[in-house]
Enzyme design. Structure first.
Site, mmCIF file in Angstrom:
data_model
loop_
_atom_site.group_PDB
_atom_site.id
_atom_site.type_symbol
_atom_site.label_atom_id
_atom_site.label_comp_id
_atom_site.label_asym_id
_atom_site.label_seq_id
_atom_site.Cartn_x
_atom_site.Cartn_y
_atom_site.Cartn_z
ATOM 1 N N ARG A 5 11.501 -6.340 4.827
ATOM 2 C CA ARG A 5 11.314 -4.918 4.474
ATOM 3 C C ARG A 5 12.301 -3.991 5.192
ATOM 4 N NH1 ARG A 5 5.372 -2.404 4.956
ATOM 5 N NH2 ARG A 5 5.525 -2.869 7.170
ATOM 6 N N ARG A 8 11.522 -1.478 10.407
ATOM 7 C CA ARG A 8 10.478 -1.115 11.353
ATOM 8 C C ARG A 8 10.498 -2.080 12.539
ATOM 9 N NH1 ARG A 8 4.896 0.040 8.218
ATOM 10 N NH2 ARG A 8 4.129 -0.981 10.096
ATOM 11 N N ARG A 16 -0.327 -8.456 14.009
ATOM 12 C CA ARG A 16 -0.881 -7.523 13.007
ATOM 13 C C ARG A 16 -1.762 -8.281 12.008
ATOM 14 N NH1 ARG A 16 4.479 -5.252 10.913
ATOM 15 N NH2 ARG A 16 3.264 -3.964 9.503
ATOM 16 N N LYS A 21 0.828 -1.210 0.000
ATOM 17 C CA LYS A 21 0.000 0.000 0.000
ATOM 18 C C LYS A 21 0.866 1.266 0.000
ATOM 19 C CE LYS A 21 -2.156 -0.981 3.898
ATOM 20 N NZ LYS A 21 -1.527 -2.244 4.327
ATOM 21 N N ARG A 38 -9.468 0.974 8.849
ATOM 22 C CA ARG A 38 -8.957 -0.360 9.146
ATOM 23 C C ARG A 38 -9.970 -1.228 9.876
ATOM 24 N NH1 ARG A 38 -3.044 0.700 9.182
ATOM 25 N NH2 ARG A 38 -1.941 -1.193 9.731
HETATM 26 P P1 AMP Z 1 1.048 0.634 9.236
HETATM 27 O O1 AMP Z 1 2.265 1.463 9.006
HETATM 28 O O2 AMP Z 1 -0.128 1.064 8.398
HETATM 29 O O3 AMP Z 1 1.320 -0.841 9.132
HETATM 30 O O4 AMP Z 1 0.594 0.901 10.756
HETATM 31 C C1 AMP Z 1 1.446 0.618 11.843
HETATM 32 C C2 AMP Z 1 0.664 0.591 13.139
HETATM 33 O O5 AMP Z 1 0.050 1.886 13.369
HETATM 34 C C3 AMP Z 1 -0.487 -0.394 13.195
HETATM 35 O O6 AMP Z 1 -0.077 -1.714 13.529
HETATM 36 C C4 AMP Z 1 -1.360 0.237 14.286
HETATM 37 O O7 AMP Z 1 -0.806 0.016 15.565
HETATM 38 C C5 AMP Z 1 -1.227 1.731 13.985
HETATM 39 N N1 AMP Z 1 -2.255 2.201 13.024
HETATM 40 C C6 AMP Z 1 -2.066 2.630 11.751
HETATM 41 N N2 AMP Z 1 -3.213 2.980 11.155
HETATM 42 C C7 AMP Z 1 -4.189 2.770 12.095
HETATM 43 C C8 AMP Z 1 -5.602 2.915 12.093
HETATM 44 N N3 AMP Z 1 -6.268 3.349 11.011
HETATM 45 N N4 AMP Z 1 -6.275 2.607 13.237
HETATM 46 C C9 AMP Z 1 -5.627 2.165 14.328
HETATM 47 N N5 AMP Z 1 -4.293 1.971 14.400
HETATM 48 C C10 AMP Z 1 -3.568 2.272 13.295
#
Ligand code: AMP
Length: 222
Positions: A126, A160, A171, A13, A89
């Site tokens: 990654r 990360r 996740r 994404k 989400r």
């Molecule tokens: P990502 O970089 O999109 O994989 O997000 C990393 C982490 O940020 C996730 O595992 C959640 O802990 C938090 N996070 C990101 N987007 C959201 C969202 N829309 N709602 C809740 N937590 C989020």
């Protein structure tokens, strides 16, 4: 154009959001990135709590994410559109998204679909350039020259913290329980659609997927 990119962690994404952003000149907004910035102040209690939540691979509260999203979307650069990566989400967040999708705009929900075993390798391998953020993968998509970013020639890279096997498992569980039902909701013909829904095969290379997306968007805005 108001674009939402949905998919499991590791679906690509973020990479595709950046490519769309450059081509169509609209900002790519990653809620994960916004939260990582919010989590980077060790002396602040809220910041530490956000870091802790991300570190467990679970979702931050809806109240917090809504605040973060509203603030970011009110900025000037979002006036002509945006691409959202990482939001919504869950079904509850999708309800809020419906309020953000205003009528008269070109609202697109893109789903990038990738098989589970590929996702795992993508997440475990990654890393990204510390200077320009370009994303690489040690298994599939390494830098052309070892240790040097292809885009900005930076030599510092970051992994990360939540791309760790156990946290990835959490996740993925969150994705299955919260996000997948929401994608099914978006896909279903039953809800009152004020958006176009499209699914792409995310198992292909970054460039092939990007061409598919570009073809779709070029047709869409014709
Ligand atoms: P990502 O970089 O999109 O994989 O997000 C990393 C982490 O940020 C996730 O595992 C959640 O802990 C938090 N996070 C990101 N987007 C959201 C969202 N829309 N709602 C809740 N937590 C989020």
């Amino acid at each position: 154009m108001h674009i939402v990119i949905l998919g499991a962690p590791g679906a690509g994404k973020g990479t595709q959001a950046q490519l769309i952003s450059t081509r169509y000149n609209i900002p790519a907004i990653s809620t994960g990135d916004l939260l990582r910035i919010a989590a980077s102040n060790p002396n602040d209690d809220l910041s530490s709590r956000i870091a802790n939540t991300i570190g467990q691979g679970i979702l931050v509260s809806n109240d917090l994410i809504i605040q973060v999203i509203r603030k970011r979307l009110s900025m000037d650069d979002c006036k002509n559109g945006f691409i959202l990566d990482g939001f919504p989400r869950s079904l509850e967040q999708a309800k809020l998204m419906n309020e953000i999708f205003s009528d008269g705009n070109q609202n697109i929900v893109m789903h990038i679909e990738v098989k589970k075993d590929i996702l795992l390798q993508r997440l475990l391998g990654r890393f990204s350039c510390k200077s320009c953020g370009t994303i690489y993968n040690k298994f599939f998509l390494n830098t052309t020259k070892e240790g040097t970013c292809d885009v900005c020639e930076g030599t510092n890279f970051v992994y990360r913290n939540d791309d760790d096997e156990q946290i990835i498992r959490n996740r993925m569980n969150v994705y299955e329980a919260e996000t997948k039902p929401m994608i099914e909701y978006y896909e279903s013909e039953q809800n009152d659609r004020n958006y176009s829904f499209v699914t792409f095969n995310g198992g292909q290379s970054v460039n092939s997927l990007s061409s598919d997306i570009q073809e779709y968007l070029d047709n869409f805005i014709k």
